[in-house]
Design a protein around this motif. Structure first.
Motif, short mmCIF file in Angstrom:
data_model
loop_
_atom_site.label_atom_id
_atom_site.label_comp_id
_atom_site.label_asym_id
_atom_site.label_seq_id
_atom_site.Cartn_x
_atom_site.Cartn_y
_atom_site.Cartn_z
N GLY A 186 0.93 -1.25 0.16
CA GLY A 186 -0.02 -0.11 0.16
C GLY A 186 0.78 1.14 0.06
N LYS A 187 1.95 1.16 0.76
CA LYS A 187 2.88 2.43 0.88
C LYS A 187 3.74 2.66 -0.45
CE LYS A 187 3.29 2.37 5.68
NZ LYS A 187 4.31 1.98 6.90
N VAL A 188 4.00 1.54 -0.96
CA VAL A 188 4.73 1.61 -2.41
C VAL A 188 3.73 1.97 -3.44
CG1 VAL A 188 5.92 0.34 -4.09
CG2 VAL A 188 6.70 -0.14 -1.81
N LYS A 209 1.96 6.68 -7.08
CA LYS A 209 0.81 7.62 -7.38
C LYS A 209 1.45 9.10 -7.29
CE LYS A 209 -3.24 4.80 -5.72
NZ LYS A 209 -4.31 4.78 -4.92
N LEU A 210 2.08 9.20 -6.09
CA LEU A 210 2.50 10.72 -5.79
C LEU A 210 3.44 10.94 -6.96
CD1 LEU A 210 2.68 10.81 -2.06
CD2 LEU A 210 0.83 11.80 -3.55
N PHE A 211 4.39 10.08 -7.16
CA PHE A 211 5.31 10.29 -8.17
C PHE A 211 4.98 10.69 -9.75
CE2 PHE A 211 7.81 8.49 -11.72
CZ PHE A 211 8.98 9.44 -11.76
N LEU A 212 3.54 9.92 -9.87
CA LEU A 212 3.30 10.26 -11.26
C LEU A 212 2.46 11.32 -11.49
CD1 LEU A 212 1.74 6.49 -12.01
CD2 LEU A 212 3.62 7.60 -13.26
N ILE A 213 1.88 11.61 -10.13
CA ILE A 213 1.13 12.90 -10.10
C ILE A 213 2.26 14.15 -10.31
CG2 ILE A 213 0.04 14.68 -8.76
CD1 ILE A 213 -1.63 12.11 -7.70
N ALA A 214 3.29 14.13 -9.75
CA ALA A 214 4.38 15.07 -9.81
C ALA A 214 4.74 15.49 -11.45
CB ALA A 214 5.43 14.95 -8.77
N PHE A 215 5.08 14.15 -11.86
CA PHE A 215 5.72 13.87 -13.03
C PHE A 215 4.59 14.52 -14.13
CE2 PHE A 215 6.21 11.98 -17.14
CZ PHE A 215 7.59 12.18 -17.29
N ALA A 216 3.36 14.33 -14.12
CA ALA A 216 2.39 14.78 -15.06
C ALA A 216 2.38 16.45 -14.89
CB ALA A 216 0.87 14.33 -14.40
N PHE A 217 2.50 16.94 -13.45
CA PHE A 217 2.59 18.45 -13.42
C PHE A 217 3.96 19.03 -14.01
CE2 PHE A 217 -0.79 17.93 -10.21
CZ PHE A 217 -1.69 18.82 -10.89
N LEU A 218 4.88 18.27 -13.95
CA LEU A 218 6.38 18.98 -14.11
C LEU A 218 7.00 18.60 -15.44
CD1 LEU A 218 8.34 17.90 -10.90
CD2 LEU A 218 7.61 20.14 -11.60
N ALA A 219 6.42 17.45 -16.25
CA ALA A 219 6.68 17.20 -17.48
C ALA A 219 6.68 18.26 -18.46
CB ALA A 219 6.12 15.91 -17.92
N PRO A 220 5.32 19.06 -18.54
CA PRO A 220 5.06 19.93 -19.49
C PRO A 220 5.85 21.09 -19.37
CG PRO A 220 3.15 19.20 -18.65
CD PRO A 220 4.18 18.42 -18.00
N SER A 221 6.14 21.70 -18.26
CA SER A 221 7.14 22.62 -18.07
C SER A 221 8.30 22.49 -18.45
CB SER A 221 7.00 23.24 -16.43
OG SER A 221 7.17 22.28 -15.70
N LEU A 222 8.99 21.37 -17.90
CA LEU A 222 10.37 21.06 -18.40
C LEU A 222 10.53 20.75 -19.88
CD1 LEU A 222 11.16 18.36 -15.61
CD2 LEU A 222 11.82 20.58 -15.92
N LEU A 223 9.33 20.28 -20.49
CA LEU A 223 9.59 20.15 -21.82
C LEU A 223 9.56 21.60 -22.53
CD1 LEU A 223 9.45 18.25 -24.23
CD2 LEU A 223 6.82 18.40 -24.29
N VAL A 224 8.63 22.51 -21.99
CA VAL A 224 8.65 23.74 -22.70
C VAL A 224 9.99 24.38 -22.58
CG1 VAL A 224 7.75 26.20 -22.30
CG2 VAL A 224 6.13 24.31 -22.59
#
Length: 87
Positions: free
Chosen positions: A60-62, A67-82
């Motif tokens: 459950g912890k893993v 989930k938290l990593f994927l949410i953070a990646f979804a928010f950061l990936a577009p700005s890093l790509l720009v």
């Protein structure tokens, strides 16, 4: 060829066709049973994963961390790509 010999070949052909028909029907029934069993296995594994992922144990912890990593990646990936493409 006498009428009796002709009748024997017709009977043996009907017996052969009946045996082939029975084998085909048995095969279809077994395939339906296998398909139904696969469906139960998929549903059981999905329910087991859901119960395990929502628990307080190690899995459950893993899952929560993933989930938290994927949410953070979804928010950061577009700005890093720009930044990488435009700047």
């Amino acid at each position: 060829m006498s009428n009796m010999e002709n009748l024997e070949t017709q009977l043996s052909e009907k017996e052969r066709q009946a045996a082939v028909y029975e084998a085909a029907m048995r095969s279809i029934q077994l395939e339906n049973i296998r398909r139904e069993a696969r469906g139960y296995a998929v549903l059981s594994s999905a329910l087991g994963y859901g119960e395990g992922a929502l628990g307080n144990g190690k899995f459950g912890k893993v899952t929560h961390a993933a989930k938290l990593f994927l949410i953070a990646f979804a928010f950061l990936a577009p700005s890093l790509l720009v930044w990488h493409v435009l700047l």
